[in-house]
Write a protein that holds these residues in place. Structure first.
Motif, short mmCIF file in Angstrom:
data_model
loop_
_atom_site.label_atom_id
_atom_site.label_comp_id
_atom_site.label_asym_id
_atom_site.label_seq_id
_atom_site.Cartn_x
_atom_site.Cartn_y
_atom_site.Cartn_z
N VAL A 165 24.11 28.12 -0.42
CA VAL A 165 25.14 28.37 0.39
C VAL A 165 26.13 27.25 0.14
O VAL A 165 25.86 25.94 -0.04
CB VAL A 165 24.78 28.35 1.93
CG1 VAL A 165 23.83 29.58 1.81
CG2 VAL A 165 24.05 27.20 2.48
N ALA A 166 27.32 27.36 0.35
CA ALA A 166 28.42 26.36 0.35
C ALA A 166 29.72 26.41 1.15
O ALA A 166 29.67 27.49 1.45
CB ALA A 166 28.96 26.34 -1.32
N GLY A 167 30.37 25.39 1.50
CA GLY A 167 31.51 25.76 2.25
C GLY A 167 31.96 24.41 2.86
O GLY A 167 31.46 23.44 2.58
N TRP A 168 32.99 24.35 3.53
CA TRP A 168 33.56 23.24 4.25
C TRP A 168 33.30 23.28 5.64
O TRP A 168 33.77 22.44 6.50
CB TRP A 168 35.24 23.25 4.19
CG TRP A 168 35.62 23.37 2.71
CD1 TRP A 168 36.22 22.15 2.16
CD2 TRP A 168 35.84 24.31 1.81
NE1 TRP A 168 36.47 22.43 0.76
CE2 TRP A 168 36.50 23.83 0.68
CE3 TRP A 168 35.73 25.78 1.93
CZ2 TRP A 168 36.75 24.32 -0.50
CZ3 TRP A 168 36.03 26.53 0.89
CH2 TRP A 168 36.69 25.82 -0.39
N GLY A 169 32.01 23.69 6.12
CA GLY A 169 31.52 23.70 7.63
C GLY A 169 31.13 22.08 8.07
O GLY A 169 31.15 21.47 7.29
N ALA A 170 30.85 22.26 9.28
CA ALA A 170 30.46 21.04 9.92
C ALA A 170 29.05 20.69 9.16
O ALA A 170 28.12 21.40 8.83
CB ALA A 170 30.33 21.22 11.51
N THR A 171 28.94 19.34 9.18
CA THR A 171 27.58 18.74 8.45
C THR A 171 26.64 18.62 9.55
O THR A 171 25.32 18.10 9.34
CB THR A 171 27.80 17.67 7.74
OG1 THR A 171 28.42 16.57 8.36
CG2 THR A 171 28.78 17.90 6.55
N ARG A 172 26.90 18.88 10.94
CA ARG A 172 25.81 18.60 11.96
C ARG A 172 26.50 19.59 13.13
O ARG A 172 27.50 20.00 13.30
CB ARG A 172 26.01 17.34 12.65
CG ARG A 172 27.23 16.65 12.91
CD ARG A 172 27.02 15.32 13.47
NE ARG A 172 28.33 14.65 14.03
CZ ARG A 172 28.93 14.88 14.85
NH1 ARG A 172 28.29 15.80 16.01
NH2 ARG A 172 30.30 14.38 15.39
N GLU A 173 25.50 20.12 13.70
CA GLU A 173 25.86 20.95 15.07
C GLU A 173 27.05 20.30 15.99
O GLU A 173 26.64 19.15 16.32
CB GLU A 173 24.66 21.42 15.65
CG GLU A 173 24.94 22.67 16.84
CD GLU A 173 23.75 23.29 17.52
OE1 GLU A 173 23.84 23.80 18.45
OE2 GLU A 173 22.87 23.40 16.52
#
Length: 269
Positions: A165-173
């Motif tokens: 999976v790939a993306g620009w999302g957060a790296t921690r909740e």
């Protein structure tokens, strides 16, 4: 509940599209309506430029809100929740993007002409969470930084083994978006295991799950919604939702491409 209202979703749980509700003791008590959109890439690695040439950033309003995947020079596949309530004029697609800040060389921005959302989409359960964006003009496919993803046949079924999976999302909740594109490899989870985690009523036909059940720590997170789930260069899923972000026993849930392949083929024109 959808990811379409990022600010509202962030206030309702620590990450975009994810409720901060208490973990239920018994999965049978978890109804489908508590399905909550997942966020970005946790436990991942920074991608190199051109590593994922089919991924695109979808901007809604002032910046990146979701990811998507090029399936033709003028067609993008994403999650229906990413476009729910949006107008075509209110969306932009950025191909060849690597960093959210500044402009990446070879980056191309395209306007959206039409949104085709699956008629079976339900915001409360994320059933039918798939949409096609038809671009006003095709992007230039250079085969290196901007390319089209392969798709599995309708007979392929859910993927097996590991997926990426790939993306620009957060790296921690609860964290902010990642400025640079990230990726992580995670194992598939069986349908039975996924239903044990979320309750059988929460997992609809066409959904599949992937994540590290025992320890968590690797998964999509906020702002990764709509982004690709890949086996090699083949797009096998669209990231849809999860409970929390990379939590143990709560894998990410995706819309399977092979399940929706007939719908994609019928609506891509």
């Amino acid at each position: 509940m959808t990811k379409k209202v990022c600010a509202a979703l962030l206030s309702r749980r620590s990450t975009r599209g994810l409720l901060a509700g208490a973990v239920l003791a018994a999965s049978a008590l978890l109804p489908a309506v508590t399905a909550v959109p997942a966020q970005a890439v946790v436990g991942g690695t920074a991608a190199t430029r051109g590593q994922f040439p089919s991924i695109v950033s979808i901007e809604r309003g002032t910046g990146h809100t979701c990811a998507g995947t090029l399936i033709a020079a003028n067609r993008v596949l994403t999650a229906a929740q990413c476009v729910d309530g949006a107008t075509a004029a209110g969306l932009r697609v950025v191909a060849g993007r690597h960093h959210l800040s500044g402009t990446t060389p070879n980056q191309q921005t395209a306007e959206v002409a039409q949104i085709v959302k699956h008629s079976g989409y339900r915001a409360d359960t994320h059933a039918g969470d798939i949409a096609i964006l038809k671009l006003k003009k095709p992007v230039v496919l250079d085969g290196l930084y901007v390319a089209v993803a392969d798709q599995p046949p309708s007979t392929a079924g859910a993927p097996t083994g590991n997926v990426v999976v790939a993306g620009w999302g957060a790296t921690r909740e609860g964290g902010p978006r990642s400025d640079s594109l990230q990726w992580v490899e995670i194992p598939m989870v069986t349908d039975a295991q996924c239903k044990t985690s979320y309750g059988s009523s929460a997992i609809y036909p066409g959904m599949f799950c992937a994540g590290v059940l025992s320890t968590g720590g690797k998964a999509d997170c906020a702002y990764d919604t709509g982004g690709p789930v890949l086996k090699g260069h083949t797009l096998v899923g669209i990231h849809s939702w999860a409970r929390g972000c990379a939590r143990p026993n709560y894998p990410g849930v995706s819309s399977g491409i092979s399940y929706y392949r007939s719908w994609i083929d019928a609506n891509i024109r």
